[in-house]
Design a protein around this motif. Structure first.
Motif, PDB file in Angstrom:
ATOM      1  N   VAL A 155      14.707 -28.611 -35.774  1.00 52.57           N
ATOM      2  CA  VAL A 155      15.261 -27.327 -35.356  1.00 52.57           C
ATOM      3  C   VAL A 155      14.445 -26.806 -34.179  1.00 52.57           C
ATOM      4  O   VAL A 155      13.250 -27.123 -34.051  1.00 52.57           O
ATOM      5  CB  VAL A 155      15.257 -26.322 -36.537  1.00 52.57           C
ATOM      6  N   GLN A 156      15.073 -26.036 -33.333  1.00 56.46           N
ATOM      7  CA  GLN A 156      14.358 -25.434 -32.211  1.00 56.46           C
ATOM      8  C   GLN A 156      13.561 -24.219 -32.680  1.00 56.46           C
ATOM      9  O   GLN A 156      13.906 -23.578 -33.688  1.00 56.46           O
ATOM     10  CB  GLN A 156      15.342 -25.019 -31.125  1.00 56.46           C
ATOM     11  N   ALA A 157      12.527 -23.912 -31.945  1.00 59.31           N
ATOM     12  CA  ALA A 157      11.739 -22.717 -32.245  1.00 59.31           C
ATOM     13  C   ALA A 157      12.641 -21.487 -32.283  1.00 59.31           C
ATOM     14  O   ALA A 157      13.536 -21.342 -31.440  1.00 59.31           O
ATOM     15  CB  ALA A 157      10.641 -22.532 -31.204  1.00 59.31           C
ATOM     16  N   GLY A 158      12.411 -20.642 -33.271  1.00 63.76           N
ATOM     17  CA  GLY A 158      13.241 -19.468 -33.481  1.00 63.76           C
ATOM     18  C   GLY A 158      14.390 -19.692 -34.429  1.00 63.76           C
ATOM     19  O   GLY A 158      15.056 -18.731 -34.847  1.00 63.76           O
ATOM     20  N   GLY A 159      14.645 -20.939 -34.770  1.00 59.42           N
ATOM     21  CA  GLY A 159      15.741 -21.278 -35.656  1.00 59.42           C
ATOM     22  C   GLY A 159      15.381 -21.123 -37.123  1.00 59.42           C
ATOM     23  O   GLY A 159      14.296 -20.657 -37.469  1.00 59.42           O
ATOM     24  N   SER A 160      16.323 -21.529 -37.972  1.00 60.63           N
ATOM     25  CA  SER A 160      16.175 -21.380 -39.417  1.00 60.63           C
ATOM     26  C   SER A 160      16.525 -22.674 -40.142  1.00 60.63           C
ATOM     27  O   SER A 160      17.342 -23.468 -39.650  1.00 60.63           O
ATOM     28  CB  SER A 160      17.094 -20.267 -39.934  1.00 60.63           C
ATOM     29  N   LEU A 161      15.924 -22.835 -41.286  1.00 57.52           N
ATOM     30  CA  LEU A 161      16.265 -23.909 -42.216  1.00 57.52           C
ATOM     31  C   LEU A 161      16.127 -23.363 -43.629  1.00 57.52           C
ATOM     32  O   LEU A 161      15.318 -22.457 -43.874  1.00 57.52           O
ATOM     33  CB  LEU A 161      15.336 -25.116 -42.063  1.00 57.52           C
ATOM     34  N   ARG A 162      16.889 -23.938 -44.552  1.00 58.46           N
ATOM     35  CA  ARG A 162      16.706 -23.625 -45.964  1.00 58.46           C
ATOM     36  C   ARG A 162      16.414 -24.910 -46.716  1.00 58.46           C
ATOM     37  O   ARG A 162      17.233 -25.830 -46.721  1.00 58.46           O
ATOM     38  CB  ARG A 162      17.925 -22.933 -46.568  1.00 58.46           C
ATOM     39  N   SER A 185      12.807 -17.751 -38.075  1.00 60.43           N
ATOM     40  CA  SER A 185      11.876 -17.591 -36.940  1.00 60.43           C
ATOM     41  C   SER A 185      10.847 -18.714 -36.920  1.00 60.43           C
ATOM     42  O   SER A 185       9.647 -18.478 -36.778  1.00 60.43           O
ATOM     43  CB  SER A 185      11.174 -16.222 -37.023  1.00 60.43           C
ATOM     44  N   LEU A 186      11.332 -19.919 -37.040  1.00 61.21           N
ATOM     45  CA  LEU A 186      10.431 -21.068 -37.127  1.00 61.21           C
ATOM     46  C   LEU A 186       9.649 -21.265 -35.834  1.00 61.21           C
ATOM     47  O   LEU A 186      10.162 -21.008 -34.732  1.00 61.21           O
ATOM     48  CB  LEU A 186      11.220 -22.321 -37.475  1.00 61.21           C
ATOM     49  N   LYS A 187       8.432 -21.747 -35.999  1.00 57.64           N
ATOM     50  CA  LYS A 187       7.524 -21.990 -34.881  1.00 57.64           C
ATOM     51  C   LYS A 187       7.123 -23.470 -34.884  1.00 57.64           C
ATOM     52  O   LYS A 187       7.133 -24.112 -35.946  1.00 57.64           O
ATOM     53  CB  LYS A 187       6.267 -21.134 -35.047  1.00 57.64           C
ATOM     54  N   PRO A 188       6.709 -23.991 -33.745  1.00 61.22           N
ATOM     55  CA  PRO A 188       6.256 -25.395 -33.719  1.00 61.22           C
ATOM     56  C   PRO A 188       5.140 -25.668 -34.727  1.00 61.22           C
ATOM     57  O   PRO A 188       5.079 -26.762 -35.298  1.00 61.22           O
ATOM     58  CB  PRO A 188       5.782 -25.575 -32.284  1.00 61.22           C
ATOM     59  N   GLU A 189       4.295 -24.685 -34.977  1.00 58.21           N
ATOM     60  CA  GLU A 189       3.203 -24.894 -35.936  1.00 58.21           C
ATOM     61  C   GLU A 189       3.672 -24.949 -37.386  1.00 58.21           C
ATOM     62  O   GLU A 189       2.872 -25.224 -38.285  1.00 58.21           O
ATOM     63  CB  GLU A 189       2.127 -23.812 -35.767  1.00 58.21           C
ATOM     64  N   GLN A 220       8.716 -35.539 -53.429  1.00 59.32           N
ATOM     65  CA  GLN A 220       8.340 -36.552 -52.439  1.00 59.32           C
ATOM     66  C   GLN A 220       8.194 -35.964 -51.040  1.00 59.32           C
ATOM     67  O   GLN A 220       7.651 -36.623 -50.144  1.00 59.32           O
ATOM     68  CB  GLN A 220       9.384 -37.683 -52.414  1.00 59.32           C
ATOM     69  N   GLY A 221       8.678 -34.740 -50.852  1.00 60.89           N
ATOM     70  CA  GLY A 221       8.537 -34.071 -49.570  1.00 60.89           C
ATOM     71  C   GLY A 221       9.754 -34.222 -48.681  1.00 60.89           C
ATOM     72  O   GLY A 221      10.518 -35.178 -48.785  1.00 60.89           O
ATOM     73  N   THR A 222       9.915 -33.246 -47.790  1.00 63.23           N
ATOM     74  CA  THR A 222      10.980 -33.283 -46.788  1.00 63.23           C
ATOM     75  C   THR A 222      10.390 -32.850 -45.450  1.00 63.23           C
ATOM     76  O   THR A 222       9.621 -31.890 -45.380  1.00 63.23           O
ATOM     77  CB  THR A 222      12.171 -32.398 -47.204  1.00 63.23           C
ATOM     78  N   GLN A 223      10.739 -33.579 -44.395  1.00 65.09           N
ATOM     79  CA  GLN A 223      10.147 -33.335 -43.079  1.00 65.09           C
ATOM     80  C   GLN A 223      10.845 -32.164 -42.391  1.00 65.09           C
ATOM     81  O   GLN A 223      12.080 -32.116 -42.307  1.00 65.09           O
ATOM     82  CB  GLN A 223      10.278 -34.583 -42.206  1.00 65.09           C
ATOM     83  N   VAL A 224      10.039 -31.261 -41.873  1.00 66.74           N
ATOM     84  CA  VAL A 224      10.526 -30.169 -41.023  1.00 66.74           C
ATOM     85  C   VAL A 224       9.849 -30.303 -39.670  1.00 66.74           C
ATOM     86  O   VAL A 224       8.616 -30.345 -39.591  1.00 66.74           O
ATOM     87  CB  VAL A 224      10.216 -28.799 -41.646  1.00 66.74           C
ATOM     88  N   THR A 225      10.642 -30.394 -38.627  1.00 63.65           N
ATOM     89  CA  THR A 225      10.117 -30.502 -37.276  1.00 63.65           C
ATOM     90  C   THR A 225      10.706 -29.386 -36.433  1.00 63.65           C
ATOM     91  O   THR A 225      11.929 -29.234 -36.353  1.00 63.65           O
ATOM     92  CB  THR A 225      10.468 -31.859 -36.652  1.00 63.65           C
ATOM     93  N   VAL A 226       9.822 -28.602 -35.810  1.00 62.24           N
ATOM     94  CA  VAL A 226      10.251 -27.485 -34.981  1.00 62.24           C
ATOM     95  C   VAL A 226       9.854 -27.788 -33.545  1.00 62.24           C
ATOM     96  O   VAL A 226       8.674 -27.948 -33.241  1.00 62.24           O
ATOM     97  CB  VAL A 226       9.619 -26.167 -35.440  1.00 62.24           C
ATOM     98  N   SER A 227      10.839 -27.880 -32.691  1.00 59.70           N
ATOM     99  CA  SER A 227      10.575 -28.197 -31.292  1.00 59.70           C
ATOM    100  C   SER A 227      10.422 -26.915 -30.476  1.00 59.70           C
ATOM    101  O   SER A 227      11.054 -25.898 -30.759  1.00 59.70           O
ATOM    102  CB  SER A 227      11.704 -29.042 -30.718  1.00 59.70           C
ATOM    103  N   SER A 228       9.586 -27.003 -29.450  1.00 62.09           N
ATOM    104  CA  SER A 228       9.328 -25.805 -28.625  1.00 62.09           C
ATOM    105  C   SER A 228      10.306 -25.717 -27.457  1.00 62.09           C
ATOM    106  O   SER A 228      11.054 -26.634 -27.186  1.00 62.09           O
ATOM    107  CB  SER A 228       7.899 -25.843 -28.093  1.00 62.09           C
TER     108      SER A 228
END
Length: 124
Positions: free
Chosen positions: A12-19, A85-89, A116-124
């Motif tokens: 997701v891009q920075a500022g976006g949302s995920l559930r 409001s996701l951030k790259p960090e 087992q975990g799920t990957q979240v990647t936030v792009s800037s």
């Protein structure tokens, strides 16, 4: 035994949302506090949020307070993490976990079962 399966991660891009969702099976869901943790490459696993068995108590890491919301549906034996409001960090693998009680809920060692975990990647 408790089985936990996370889902909902993605890019997701920075500022976006995920559930994120974490579906539990096995023992009685309402026995457990549920927590979310995350781990970025080269870093230790860190606490994100927790919710008690009834949903009446929640607690957040300062880094996500006001942006993330934890909730649960005991009928669906599922815990959620709404991330806004996701951030790259925030990029990390996100894990859900179970704990008995509401003691030291920010510490990984307080939790006994993990997904087992799920990957979240936030792009800037």
């Amino acid at each position: 035994q408790v089985q936990l399966v996370e889902s909902g991660g993605g890019l997701v891009q920075a500022g976006g949302s995920l559930r994120l969702s974490c579906a539990a099976s096995g023992r009685t869901f309402t026995d457990y506090t549920m927590g979310w943790f995350r781990q970025a490459p080269g870093k230790e696993r860190e606490f994100v949020a927790a919710i008690n068995w009834s949903g009446s108590r929640t607690y957040y890491a300062d880094s996500v307070k006001g942006r993330f919301t934890i909730s649960r549906s005991n009928a669906k034996t599922t815990v959620y993490l709404q991330m806004n409001s996701l951030k790259p960090e925030d990029t990390a693998v996100y894990f859900c976990a179970t704990a008995l009680g509401w003691i030291r809920i920010t510490l990984p060692n307080s939790y006994d079962y993990w997904g087992q975990g799920t990957q979240v990647t936030v792009s800037s």
